[in-house]
Enzyme design. Structure first.
Site, PDB file in Angstrom:
ATOM      1  N   LYS A  66      -8.047   4.496   4.202  1.00  0.00           N
ATOM      2  CA  LYS A  66      -7.050   5.431   3.540  1.00  0.00           C
ATOM      3  C   LYS A  66      -7.474   6.805   3.952  1.00  0.00           C
ATOM      4  O   LYS A  66      -6.523   7.642   4.297  1.00  0.00           O
ATOM      5  CB  LYS A  66      -6.866   5.214   2.163  1.00  0.00           C
ATOM      6  CG  LYS A  66      -6.280   4.010   1.554  1.00  0.00           C
ATOM      7  CD  LYS A  66      -5.096   3.820   2.246  1.00  0.00           C
ATOM      8  CE  LYS A  66      -4.166   2.754   1.766  1.00  0.00           C
ATOM      9  NZ  LYS A  66      -2.634   2.515   2.226  1.00  0.00           N
TER      10      LYS A  66
ATOM     11  N   TYR B  20     -11.691  -0.073   2.159  1.00  0.00           N
ATOM     12  CA  TYR B  20     -10.251   0.355   1.873  1.00  0.00           C
ATOM     13  C   TYR B  20      -9.941   1.724   1.974  1.00  0.00           C
ATOM     14  O   TYR B  20      -9.400   2.715   2.461  1.00  0.00           O
ATOM     15  CB  TYR B  20      -9.766  -0.459   0.606  1.00  0.00           C
ATOM     16  CG  TYR B  20      -8.384   0.434   0.235  1.00  0.00           C
ATOM     17  CD1 TYR B  20      -7.175  -0.132   0.527  1.00  0.00           C
ATOM     18  CD2 TYR B  20      -8.261   1.083  -1.212  1.00  0.00           C
ATOM     19  CE1 TYR B  20      -6.030   0.215   0.146  1.00  0.00           C
ATOM     20  CE2 TYR B  20      -7.250   1.628  -1.595  1.00  0.00           C
ATOM     21  CZ  TYR B  20      -5.865   1.114  -0.863  1.00  0.00           C
ATOM     22  OH  TYR B  20      -4.939   1.751  -1.422  1.00  0.00           O
TER      23      TYR B  20
ATOM     24  N   THR C 242       1.581  -1.046 -10.322  1.00  0.00           N
ATOM     25  CA  THR C 242       2.155  -2.004  -9.380  1.00  0.00           C
ATOM     26  C   THR C 242       1.093  -3.272  -9.362  1.00  0.00           C
ATOM     27  O   THR C 242       0.136  -3.353 -10.040  1.00  0.00           O
ATOM     28  CB  THR C 242       2.077  -1.326  -8.058  1.00  0.00           C
ATOM     29  OG1 THR C 242       0.929  -1.534  -7.478  1.00  0.00           O
ATOM     30  CG2 THR C 242       3.168  -0.301  -7.708  1.00  0.00           C
TER      31      THR C 242
HETATM   32  N1  LIG Z   1      -0.628   1.024  -6.636  1.00  0.00           N
HETATM   33  C1  LIG Z   1      -1.497   1.985  -6.477  1.00  0.00           C
HETATM   34  O1  LIG Z   1      -2.273   2.631  -7.359  1.00  0.00           O
HETATM   35  C2  LIG Z   1      -1.901   2.802  -5.239  1.00  0.00           C
HETATM   36  C3  LIG Z   1      -2.600   3.991  -5.241  1.00  0.00           C
HETATM   37  C4  LIG Z   1      -2.774   4.411  -3.935  1.00  0.00           C
HETATM   38  C5  LIG Z   1      -2.368   3.732  -2.706  1.00  0.00           C
HETATM   39  N2  LIG Z   1      -1.576   2.722  -2.694  1.00  0.00           N
HETATM   40  C6  LIG Z   1      -0.964   2.211  -1.495  1.00  0.00           C
HETATM   41  O2  LIG Z   1       0.404   2.077  -1.602  1.00  0.00           O
HETATM   42  C7  LIG Z   1       0.761   1.099  -0.674  1.00  0.00           C
HETATM   43  C8  LIG Z   1       1.672  -0.022  -1.721  1.00  0.00           C
HETATM   44  O3  LIG Z   1       1.076  -0.298  -2.559  1.00  0.00           O
HETATM   45  P1  LIG Z   1       1.687  -0.910  -3.993  1.00  0.00           P
HETATM   46  O4  LIG Z   1       1.061  -0.577  -5.015  1.00  0.00           O
HETATM   47  O5  LIG Z   1       3.082  -0.584  -4.212  1.00  0.00           O
HETATM   48  O6  LIG Z   1       1.481  -2.649  -3.634  1.00  0.00           O
HETATM   49  P2  LIG Z   1       2.527  -3.748  -4.231  1.00  0.00           P
HETATM   50  O7  LIG Z   1       3.471  -3.479  -5.201  1.00  0.00           O
HETATM   51  O8  LIG Z   1       1.602  -4.836  -4.268  1.00  0.00           O
HETATM   52  O9  LIG Z   1       3.499  -3.833  -2.828  1.00  0.00           O
HETATM   53  C9  LIG Z   1       3.229  -4.347  -1.680  1.00  0.00           C
HETATM   54  C10 LIG Z   1       4.309  -4.563  -0.687  1.00  0.00           C
HETATM   55  O10 LIG Z   1       4.054  -4.575   0.639  1.00  0.00           O
HETATM   56  C11 LIG Z   1       4.209  -5.800   1.029  1.00  0.00           C
HETATM   57  N3  LIG Z   1       3.086  -6.111   1.822  1.00  0.00           N
HETATM   58  C12 LIG Z   1       1.908  -6.149   1.547  1.00  0.00           C
HETATM   59  N4  LIG Z   1       1.082  -6.781   2.978  1.00  0.00           N
HETATM   60  C13 LIG Z   1       1.969  -6.413   4.008  1.00  0.00           C
HETATM   61  C14 LIG Z   1       1.722  -6.364   5.298  1.00  0.00           C
HETATM   62  N5  LIG Z   1       0.598  -6.838   5.935  1.00  0.00           N
HETATM   63  N6  LIG Z   1       3.014  -6.312   5.963  1.00  0.00           N
HETATM   64  C15 LIG Z   1       4.179  -5.950   5.383  1.00  0.00           C
HETATM   65  N7  LIG Z   1       4.083  -5.877   3.913  1.00  0.00           N
HETATM   66  C16 LIG Z   1       3.238  -5.977   3.348  1.00  0.00           C
HETATM   67  C17 LIG Z   1       4.423  -6.766  -0.120  1.00  0.00           C
HETATM   68  O11 LIG Z   1       5.334  -7.741   0.217  1.00  0.00           O
HETATM   69  P3  LIG Z   1       4.909  -9.149   0.622  1.00  0.00           P
HETATM   70  O12 LIG Z   1       3.902  -9.875  -0.138  1.00  0.00           O
HETATM   71  O13 LIG Z   1       6.154  -9.812   0.836  1.00  0.00           O
HETATM   72  O14 LIG Z   1       4.258  -8.863   2.114  1.00  0.00           O
HETATM   73  C18 LIG Z   1       5.001  -5.779  -1.142  1.00  0.00           C
HETATM   74  O15 LIG Z   1       6.341  -5.588  -0.919  1.00  0.00           O
HETATM   75  C19 LIG Z   1      -0.174   0.539   0.042  1.00  0.00           C
HETATM   76  O16 LIG Z   1      -0.503   0.885   1.163  1.00  0.00           O
HETATM   77  C20 LIG Z   1      -1.308   1.033  -1.095  1.00  0.00           C
HETATM   78  O17 LIG Z   1      -2.710   1.073  -0.503  1.00  0.00           O
HETATM   79  C21 LIG Z   1      -1.245   2.166  -4.050  1.00  0.00           C
END
Ligand SMILES: NC(=O)c1ccc[n+]([C@@H]2O[C@H](COP(=O)([O-])OP(=O)(O)OC[C@H]3O[C@@H](n4cnc5c(N)ncnc54)[C@H](OP(=O)(O)O)[C@@H]3O)[C@@H](O)[C@H]2O)c1
Length: 284
Positions: free
Chosen positions: A193, A189, A224
């Site tokens: 990134k 992962y 999240t």
């Molecule tokens: N949260 C953190 O601490 C964090 C830190 C660094 C980076 N990020 C990055 O931020 C982004 C969002 O993360 P988040 O924390 O907001 O996650 P989240 O709350 O789990 O939300 C993920 C969203 O993406 C959708 N999704 C998942 N897989 C998908 C796919 N293959 N195609 C289209 N939609 C998809 C999910 O809905 P469905 O289930 O309906 O598809 C949901 O709407 C990611 O790229 C993650 O790597 C997060």
């Protein structure tokens, strides 16, 4: 020598002239400061919960029509109901970003609003396994690289004819603090990134002549469903807190204002940049 000076002087005059035009264009664009994105159309992937949902809401609050999407119809329906219920201009469709037919549908849905797209924010990202880089199976590598790295590039190439030379189009990719500070158990992962940082730079050069800026949001630990497992683990969180200046977990809304700014005319001279939203900075 003289002709070189003449050429330089003409080039400088050209620059002065274009900067006058630019400032006139910018001041007319920023006339309504409360809705800097009015009249624009934004596509946000992975936007039915978490960081993507907060970004979709903020872009719409700032005046854009926003197209939300994710893999599950039920999630799309819920997100649309919530955001339209707030009086925001939204549409949406199912789109698993790793599936070509879903990307086609997302593009078609976005074009239905006004025939063009101004902003693409690629939030959808996956981490199907917790483990070391070398312990990741080929299936895990394929899934991570397809969704996190390939899909944003493929979706953008489909949207390109509808985004180029429109005056202020913007793409925001989403990396992770793990790109700068790799975690051993988030091996593949973290690599994906880090690749997004490279993708941001490459695309920013490729698309500047087409008047499209490309920047990158780099979240730290944000509260999240995706990160629950991490920040509920006391060992991990204590380890992270050691690095943090601001001693709290981030909220999705901590990320959304930055994305709106990067899409706005105020960021019209910013491209190829990666900005960390983590309560601390891993860079000089
Ligand atoms: N949260 C953190 O601490 C964090 C830190 C660094 C980076 N990020 C990055 O931020 C982004 C969002 O993360 P988040 O924390 O907001 O996650 P989240 O709350 O789990 O939300 C993920 C969203 O993406 C959708 N999704 C998942 N897989 C998908 C796919 N293959 N195609 C289209 N939609 C998809 C999910 O809905 P469905 O289930 O309906 O598809 C949901 O709407 C990611 O790229 C993650 O790597 C997060």
């Amino acid at each position: 020598m003289t002709s070189m000076f003449r050429a330089t002087s003409w080039a400088f005059k050209g620059l002065q002239c274009s900067s006058v035009l630019l400032s006139a264009r910018m001041s007319s664009k920023t006339a309504d400061r409360s809705r800097p994105l009015a009249g624009k159309v934004a596509v946000v992937t992975g936007s039915t919960s978490g960081i993507g949902f907060a970004i979709a809401r903020r872009l719409a609050q700032d005046g854009a029509h926003v197209v939300v999407s994710s893999r599950k119809q039920q999630n799309v329906d819920q997100a649309l109901a919530a955001l339209q219920g707030e009086g925001l201009s939204m549409s949406g469709t199912v789109c698993h970003v790793g599936k070509a037919e879903d990307r086609d549908r997302l593009v078609a849905t976005a074009l239905r609003h006004s025939g063009n797209v101004d902003f693409l924010v690629c939030v959808a990202g996956v981490n199907p396994s917790v483990g070391s880089t070398l312990g990741s199976s080929e299936e895990v590598w394929d899934k991570i690289l397809n969704v996190n790295v390939k899909a944003p590039a493929l979706l953008l190439s489909q949207l390109l004819p509808h985004m180029e030379n429109r005056g202020g189009s913007s793409v925001v990719l989403v990396s992770s603090i793990g790109a700068y500070l790799p975690e051993a158990r988030l091996g593949a992962y973290g690599v994906s990134k880090a690749a997004i940082l490279g993708l941001t730079k490459t695309l920013s050069l490729e698309l500047a002549p087409k008047d499209i800026r490309v920047n990158c949001l780099v979240p730290g630990v944000i509260d999240t469903a995706f990160s629950k497992m991490l920040f509920e683990d006391p060992d991990f969180w204590n380890h992270m807190k050691g690095r943090h200046g601001i001693q709290r977990v981030g909220q999705p809304e901590d990320c959304s204002g930055l994305v709106s700014f990067l899409c706005s005319p105020d960021a019209s001279y910013i491209t190829g940049e990666s900005i960390v939203v983590a309560g601390f900075s891993p860079r000089l």
